[in-house]
Each structure stands twice: as structure tokens, then as C-alpha cells.
Design an enzyme around this catalytic site. Structure first.
Site, PDB file in Angstrom:
ATOM      1  N   ASP A  81       0.860  -1.218   0.000  1.00  0.00           N
ATOM      2  CA  ASP A  81       0.000   0.000   0.000  1.00  0.00           C
ATOM      3  C   ASP A  81       0.877   1.243   0.000  1.00  0.00           C
ATOM      4  OD1 ASP A  81      -2.978  -1.088   1.767  1.00  0.00           O
ATOM      5  OD2 ASP A  81      -2.215  -1.542  -0.188  1.00  0.00           O
ATOM      6  N   THR A  82       0.421   2.279  -0.503  1.00  0.00           N
ATOM      7  CA  THR A  82       1.225   3.365  -1.032  1.00  0.00           C
ATOM      8  C   THR A  82       0.577   4.713  -0.764  1.00  0.00           C
ATOM      9  OG1 THR A  82       1.840   1.860  -2.807  1.00  0.00           O
ATOM     10  CG2 THR A  82       2.263   4.183  -3.194  1.00  0.00           C
ATOM     11  N   THR A  83       1.414   5.761  -0.715  1.00  0.00           N
ATOM     12  CA  THR A  83       0.875   7.113  -0.755  1.00  0.00           C
ATOM     13  C   THR A  83       1.405   7.811  -1.998  1.00  0.00           C
ATOM     14  OG1 THR A  83       0.373   9.064   0.594  1.00  0.00           O
ATOM     15  CG2 THR A  83       2.673   8.357   0.535  1.00  0.00           C
TER      16      THR A  83
END
Length: 607
Positions: free
Chosen positions: A411-413
Site C-alpha cells: 500500500d502506497t501514498t
């Protein structure tokens, strides 16, 4: 609905009754819950849609925000505010991006942090071109392939614990970018994040949900995490993760940021932080070492690009999945998506089939080009796309697709920032799966990434594990230009969703004419699975995989896709999160439009 139609739709006995009696008759026929039940994270009413906007797409959540001097879009309002403050102080878009990312490491630890890697593309106004940088760390040099194979689970590298941890590349990426494009002093960029982490901030709904889910997941039996007490002390102080609106602090991370602010990248890779990391992994029996950290360097890279209906779309190659976006668009250029119709069965079918074709190559060829020969030029060529497009049947799914035959030879920003000088920065940063590996070094306040899970251990595969090698990466920033001028600095977060989401954004803008905000608000599709499995793929999905549709996709479209042979999955929230800054021209004057994601807690601002 007109009043006569409304009355006609009521039961005959209800006509002529009082308002109270009418409401009672309707409720008895079909109950209408009046509130979101306590403790329910998501309250779904499939028969209730968004309110009506007076302009733009009916499904749009809000308007783009416009400004002339600068803009920022992030997944947390306080990070956006910090970026705007840096710009207003005279900082560059790179300065603002670093400050934003540091803030998000505290504000959104479910998606990013200095224990992970990062990539960026930016428009360099002086050079008048798109520039790329890779902040990807390598696997520990003391961890052998044999040792990895001896610890596999169900044939794959496990997702948690010390085995999938690789060198965090983010801080060096910040330092390298700042050295070339920074205007403010390095230490100033960390002031907002330090203030937030020390003083505490109320936690928004999406972040609270994912912290709780992440920590619950880590605590499950058999997860193989060598040490979890530090993670609990950091993210669940007092035994509970922060709830919605509750104040969260991270004094350990604030101290770590102070060391980086004072000592630069060397504090992280060669100073006290590096020594603390080395001691921690020795204590728990891991492999990441001081020598691994000291050897790390970021890499400037020239992005690949392709033309899609007059728009040039750029992507970082290196060890990422960025080429998949270009491959999908090259294939889809052979089909009339506009004529197929927005959110139509044919449009989604064509897009998902292009994804399946591109991801066969993604799993077969994408790897670290420093150590293997990746046929990138061939993969993104128009000639190869024309061959692949012939494999798509407009009326049914094709079960016989495989990777192309190359010619011999996460998961990433995500966030986007633009400044008054015309620089636009597209940056993405991640710990990979959820919050990361579950491991937090003593006293440092951040979790290490588990990016190494994406290595394979299959002999002869270009992405096979090796000591000191960069793993295949899912995180990719997006950028698009028009007429040799910057247009969109954008990205869509979320593992294998990222190329799929980027392609949908470009298609929504180019084929369907949606503005930058509506292009992100539009219901999305997400295809999972491939006959060529990567580390995060579910091997039980089969060659057709699973096509998930957001609830906003018309029911008749879902039914038609199922009739074509697609296995339709439930909407699971895995459709990515989007931010964008758009450059427009009003005569000779530049205008920025910024957009943020309704699927996250974020905010876009411009001034």
C-alpha cells in the site's frame, strides 16, 4: 421523479393517505435504515447515490481547485497544508514534496514512511523535460538465495518479518532531489512533520481503519514476525490503535526526523539511525545491516514514454511496473473507446483485456535492469502493441493469452505538487503491503518495508532473488505532457492497481472528456490475477482472474461483462487512491488545477 410518477409508484392503498401513513406504508414494504450503525466502518446503501452537482459529471464529488502560484494534492489535509506553507515560504515543488512525504510518514503510516522506497517524476522547467529518480533499496547482501528458499511459505517469500525487508530508499531520494532542486534549507522541510508528531493530530477515518486492520493482522498467529512489541508501542499505545478523531502522537519518529534534519541523509545511512537499525536486526535475527545502508544510493533515470491520442504519457522503467501503463495504452489505442461508451461493457472489457496482456509481460520480464536485460524498448513499442491488440476479442474473454516472445539480444501514498516557477513533482512512496513488515526498530518510530516479497525464487526468472538486488516494484508515479509542455502530474496508489488506475485516468480524460476531479471520482475496475504469478498474486484465481467493479459501475454493465466470461468479484476497496495537479494556460498565464481522492482522507489546495 415528478409527483404524478411518485404517486403512481406507491401502493394503491397509500394514495390519499397522510404523510405519516404514506411513510409507514413505504417503510413496511421496504425498510429504510435511518443512520449508520455504531461500529460499522462502511455503511452501504446500494439504492442511494451521490447528491446532484449543478455542473460537471453527476458522480463528481467536488470541483478542481485552481491557483496561479502553486498547488498540492495529498491524501491528508494537514500534509497538503504543510506543502502549501513550504511553497508560500519560497520553497520549490521538490521542497514541498519532501515536507509532504515526511508529514505523511506520521499522518498516514498505513501507506508510507521512511522505512520504505520512493520514486518521482518531475517537470524540470529549466531543462524543459520530464526527469525521473529511483529511490529503490536493495536486498541485504548477507541474505543468500538458499537461505530465502529455506524459508518460503507455500512456494513464496512470506509477506512479513525480516525476510522481505530491503534497504529503505526514501531518505536518500529526498536528499538527492533537494541537492539539485531545493531552495529552502534541508532542516526547514522537517519542521511541520516534527511538530505534528510531537504535538499529535486527530486521526481521520480511513487512516484509523487501516491502522486497526494492520495491527490486527500482524497479531494473528503464525505471521512469522520476529518482534512486534515495538510496533504495538508505536501504533497502539496503551493497547489500542487510535480511533477516528482521537489524537495520535509518535515522539520516536519526531526524534528520528530531528536527527535527519540535523545530519542529512548520512544520519540515516551512516550515523546513529543506521547503527540502531543494524543493532535491531542483529537482535531479532534479521539480515539488514549497517553495510547495506551505507552502500545505498538513489539513481537518476530517464523515463520511457508513449503517445496516446495526442497525449504523451511518461513512466519510470527501472525495476517498476511503470511500463505496464504504457503497454496498456498502446494496445487500447487500436480500439474506439469513445465509441464504445463511458462505463459500457465493451469499454471495460477492452481495458481489462489490455491489462491482462500487459501483466503477462509484467510478470515475465520486469526486473532490476542493473542486473538483467529487460527488453523495455520492445515492450513499449507500437509494433508490439499492434500484435497484442489482435489477441483481444470484443465479444468474449480470451483464455489463451501468454507473455510475448522477446527478441533475443507493489500500500502506497501518492502526492503531486507544483510551484510558481513551473516545476511539477509527481511522487509516490510506500512500505509495500499495508503498513509494511511489522518490524519497528528500537526507538525509531517507523516500520520497515516488506518489498522483498516481490522477488521470485524460480531459476532463470529475471526477478529471481539475489543479494544486493532491487526487487520488482509496484509503486509508480505518473506524468503526462502535451505539445512538449507539462500537463498532468498524477498517480493512483495501490499495488497492482496502479497501472490499471493510471490508464483509467488517462482514458477518462482523453477518451471521455472528464475533468481532473471527475476522472478520479469515476467508478473504477480492478482486475486481479495472471497466468504468470508475481509475489502478490493469488495463485488460485486461474487464468481469467477476477474482475472487481466499484458499486458505481452500472448493473447492466456488470451483467454484460459476466456474460462475456468475466468472473465478477465484490467491491473490496482496492481501487487505488488518486491525486493530480493539472497545468492549464489562460493565454500566456499559467493556471494550476488540483484534485484529490474521495476514497481517502485527502485534500487538494491551490493558491
Amino acid at each position: 421523479m415528478e409527483r404524478r410518477e411518485f404517486l403512481a409508484a406507491l401502493p394503491a392503498a397509500a394514495v390519499g393517505l397522510s404523510l405519516t401513513e404514506t411513510a409507514k406504508a413505504q417503510t413496511e414494504a421496504e425498510p429504510f435504515p435511518g443512520f449508520q450503525p455504531p461500529g460499522v466502518d462502511r455503511w452501504e446503501r446500494s439504492d442511494v447515490e451521490a447528491g446532484d452537482r449543478p455542473v460537471g459529471a453527476s458522480f463528481g464529488t467536488r470541483s478542481e481547485v485552481f491557483g496561479r502560484s502553486g498547488a498540492a494534492g495529498t491524501s491528508h489535509p494537514l500534509a497538503t497544508l504543510a506543502g502549501i506553507d513550504i511553497l508560500r515560504k519560497g520553497g520549490s515543488a521538490v521542497d514541498a514534496a519532501i515536507a509532504i512525504n515526511a508529514c505523511l510518514g506520521f499522518l498516514e503510516p498505513t501507506a508510507c514512511g521512511i522505512g520504505g522506497d520512493g520514486y518521482a517524476m518531475l517537470w524540470d522547467p529549466k531543462a524543459a523535460k520530464v526527469v525521473g529518480i529511483s529511490g529503490s533499496g536493495r536486498s541485504p547482501r548477507s541474505l543468500t538465495l538458499e537461505a530465502v528458499r529455506s524459508r518460503l511459505r507455500n512456494g513464496f517469500i512470506p509477506p512479513y518479518g525480516a525476510l522481505p525487508v530491503s534497504v529503505p530508499g526514501t531518505v536518500d531520494m529526498w536528499w538527492t532531489l533537494h541537492g539539485k532542486y531545493g531552495k529552502l534549507k534541508w532542516a526547514e522541510l522537517f519542521e511541520p512533520a516534527i511538530a505534528y508528531a510531537e504535538g499529535g493530530v486527530p486521526v481521520p477515518a480511513v487512516v484509523a481503519y487501516y491502522i486497526r486492520r494492520g495491527m490486527t493482522n500482524f497479531a494473528r498467529p503464525g505471521m512469522g514476525i520476529e518482534e512486534l512489541d515495538n510496533a504495538r508501542a508505536t501504533f497502539a499505545p496503551g493497547g489500542e490503535t487510535p480511533g477516528v478523531g482521537e489524537i495520535f502522537r509518535n515522539p520516536d519518529l519526531a526524534r528520528t526526523y530531528r536527527m535527519i534534519a540535523e545530519g542529512g541523509r548520512d544520519a540515516f545511512y551512516e550515523g546513529d539511525i543506521a547503527r540502531a537499525i543494524d543493532a535491531y536486526f542483529k537482535r531479532i535475527g534479521g539480515w539488514l545491516s549497517y553495510a547495506d545502508l551505507a552502500a545505498h544510493q538513489s539513481k537518476w533515470t530517464q523515463p520511457y514514454s508513449t503517445d496516446y491520442r495526442g497525449v504523451r504519457v511518461h513512466a519510470i522503467g527501472e525495476n517498476t511496473q511503470g511500463l505496464a501503463t504504457l503497454q496498456m495504452l498502446n494496445i487500447l489505442e487500436h480500439f474506439d473507446l469513445k465509441g464504445a461508451g463511458f462505463q459500457s461493457p465493451l469499454s471495460i472489457h477492452l481495458q481489462a483485456e489490455a491489462k491482462r496482456l500487459a501483466y503477462e509481460d509484467r510478470a515475465r520480464y520486469y526486473a532490476d535492469p542493473d542486473l538483467v536485460d529487460v527488453p523495455a524498448d520492445w515492450l513499449v513499442s507500437k509494433a508490439y502493441a499492434a500484435q497484442r491488440a489482435k489477441l483481444i476479442r470484443p465479444d468474449r474473454i480470451n483464455d489463451k493469452i501468454r507473455p510475448g516472445d522477446a527478441p533475443s539480444r507493489g500500500d502506497t501514498t501518492y502526492f503531486s505538487v507544483a510551484d510558481r516557477d513551473g516545476m511539477m513533482v509527481s511522487m509516490i512512496q510506500s512500505n509495500f503491503r499495508g503498513m509494511g513488515s511489522g518490524l519497528v526498530a528500537d526507538g525509531l518510530g517507523f516500520m520497515f518495508q516488506d518489498r522483498g516479497q516481490l522477488f521470485t525464487t524460480v531459476d532463470g526468472h529475471p526477478n529471481i532473488y539475489a543479494p544486493g538486488k532491487r526487487p520488482f516494484q509496484t509503486i509508480i508515479p505518473g506524468f503526462a505532457t502535451k505539445g512538449d509542455q507539462p500537463w498532468l502530474s498524477f498517480g493512483v496508489m495501490g499495488g497492482d492497481m496502479q497501472p490499471q488506475g493510471q490508464a483509467q485516468i488517462i482514458i477518462n480524460r482523453t477518451d471521455y472528456g472528464l475533468d481532473a476531479q471527475a476522472a478520479g471520482d469515476s467508478p473504477r475496475w480492478h482486475h486481479e490475477g495472471s497466468s504468470q504469478a508475481m509475489g502478490e498474486d493469488d495463485p488460485t484465481l486461474g487464468p481469467r482472474g477476477l474482475l472487481r467493479l466499484e458499486t458505481g459501475v452500472p448493473d447492466r454493465t456488470a451483467a454484460a461483462l459476466a456474460a462475456m466470461g468475466w468472473k465478477i468479484g465484490e467491491s473490496d476497496g482496492g481501487f487505488g487512491r488518486y491525486q493530480c495537479v493539472e497545468r492549464r494556460m489562460d493565454g500566456n498565464e499559467r493556471v494550476y488545477g488540483a484534485s484529490s481522492e474521495m476514497r481517502a482522507d485527502g485534500l487538494a489546495l491551490a493558491y
